[in-house]
Design a protein around this motif. Structure first.
Motif, short mmCIF file in Angstrom:
data_model
loop_
_atom_site.label_atom_id
_atom_site.label_comp_id
_atom_site.label_asym_id
_atom_site.label_seq_id
_atom_site.Cartn_x
_atom_site.Cartn_y
_atom_site.Cartn_z
N ARG A 139 0.83 -1.22 0.00
CA ARG A 139 0.00 0.00 0.00
C ARG A 139 0.86 1.26 0.00
O ARG A 139 0.56 2.22 -0.71
N LEU A 140 1.90 1.25 0.81
CA LEU A 140 2.77 2.42 0.88
C LEU A 140 3.49 2.67 -0.44
O LEU A 140 3.71 3.82 -0.81
N SER A 141 3.82 1.62 -1.15
CA SER A 141 4.50 1.81 -2.44
C SER A 141 3.59 2.50 -3.44
O SER A 141 4.08 3.13 -4.38
N LYS A 142 2.28 2.42 -3.22
CA LYS A 142 1.34 3.10 -4.12
C LYS A 142 0.93 4.48 -3.61
O LYS A 142 0.55 5.34 -4.39
N LEU A 167 10.47 -1.99 -3.15
CA LEU A 167 11.61 -2.90 -3.03
C LEU A 167 11.46 -3.78 -1.78
O LEU A 167 11.73 -4.99 -1.83
N LEU A 168 11.02 -3.20 -0.68
CA LEU A 168 10.78 -3.97 0.54
C LEU A 168 9.73 -5.05 0.31
O LEU A 168 9.92 -6.22 0.70
N SER A 193 17.74 -7.87 7.90
CA SER A 193 18.71 -7.93 6.80
C SER A 193 18.06 -7.48 5.49
O SER A 193 18.71 -6.83 4.66
N ILE A 194 16.80 -7.80 5.28
CA ILE A 194 16.08 -7.33 4.09
C ILE A 194 15.92 -5.82 4.17
O ILE A 194 16.14 -5.11 3.18
N TRP A 195 15.52 -5.31 5.33
CA TRP A 195 15.35 -3.86 5.54
C TRP A 195 16.65 -3.13 5.24
O TRP A 195 16.68 -2.14 4.52
N SER A 196 17.74 -3.64 5.80
CA SER A 196 19.04 -3.00 5.62
C SER A 196 19.48 -3.04 4.15
O SER A 196 19.99 -2.05 3.62
N LEU A 238 17.35 -0.53 2.25
CA LEU A 238 17.73 0.83 2.64
C LEU A 238 19.02 1.25 1.95
O LEU A 238 19.12 2.35 1.40
N ASN A 239 20.00 0.36 1.94
CA ASN A 239 21.28 0.66 1.28
C ASN A 239 21.13 0.79 -0.23
O ASN A 239 21.78 1.64 -0.85
N LYS A 240 20.30 -0.03 -0.81
CA LYS A 240 20.10 0.00 -2.26
C LYS A 240 19.34 1.25 -2.70
O LYS A 240 19.55 1.77 -3.79
N PHE A 241 18.48 1.73 -1.85
CA PHE A 241 17.58 2.84 -2.20
C PHE A 241 18.13 4.22 -1.82
O PHE A 241 17.84 5.21 -2.49
N TRP A 242 18.92 4.32 -0.78
CA TRP A 242 19.21 5.61 -0.15
C TRP A 242 19.89 6.62 -1.06
O TRP A 242 19.68 7.82 -0.93
#
Length: 171
Positions: free
Chosen positions: A58-61, A73-74, A88-91, A94-98
């Motif tokens: 929902r947030l992605s939309k 991505l999450l 580890s998924i969150w991290s 976060l690193n891929k997106f920031w």
């Protein structure tokens, strides 16, 4: 021929100054969007008691760019991952997106700390962690607005003046 080069040089440095100033302008806006996303996350988790995968979808939309890419991505990584811990998924996300944001390392650290607690506690504790992240983001928003007022005009001016200085230096 010199004039064409001079105009191109001034244009390039002016563009660089305006581009640098844009980061100062975008940072407060993106922090506000991040705060709104966390408030929606709180409502979905605490009051709607929705699973995280649905909330991320929902947030992605709902959230504007570039933050919607983080939640997309999450959602994608949580859906395809079976055995990896959520943090580890969150991290990873976060690193891929920031790098796509105008936000600084401090906001990333706030989100990283928040990611360590997400999904680990009951609804009341989760709500407290969301409020803690929001209060930290409030402090960073004040700093970002201050920096925006101070440095935006300076960056634009320096871009133009650097171009003029280089043109005078080369002529």
């Amino acid at each position: 021929m010199k004039w064409i080069g001079a105009i191109l040089l001034i244009s390039a440095t002016t563009f660089a100054g305006f581009e640098y100033a844009r980061r100062y302008t975008n940072r407060p806006r993106q922090i506000r969007q991040l705060k709104n996303a966390l408030q929606v996350l709180e409502a979905e988790i605490v009051y709607g008691q929705s699973p995280l995968i649905e909330v991320f979808q929902r947030l992605s939309k709902q959230v504007p760019k570039p933050l919607n890419e983080f939640f997309f991505l999450l959602n994608k990584e949580v859906t395809k991952s079976n055995e990896t811990s959520f943090y580890s998924i969150w991290s990873f996300c976060l690193n891929k997106f920031w790098y796509k944001t105008a936000m600084k390392k401090t906001e990333k650290e706030i989100m990283d700390q928040f990611g360590q607690t997400l999904g680990q506690h009951d609804f009341v504790q989760q709500q407290k962690h969301i409020h803690l992240a929001l209060s930290h983001l409030d402090r960073e928003l004040e700093n970002a607005e201050e920096e925006n007022k101070t440095y935006t005009r300076l960056a634009r001016s320096l871009g133009i003046l650097t171009g003029l200085f280089l043109v005078l230096l080369f002529i």
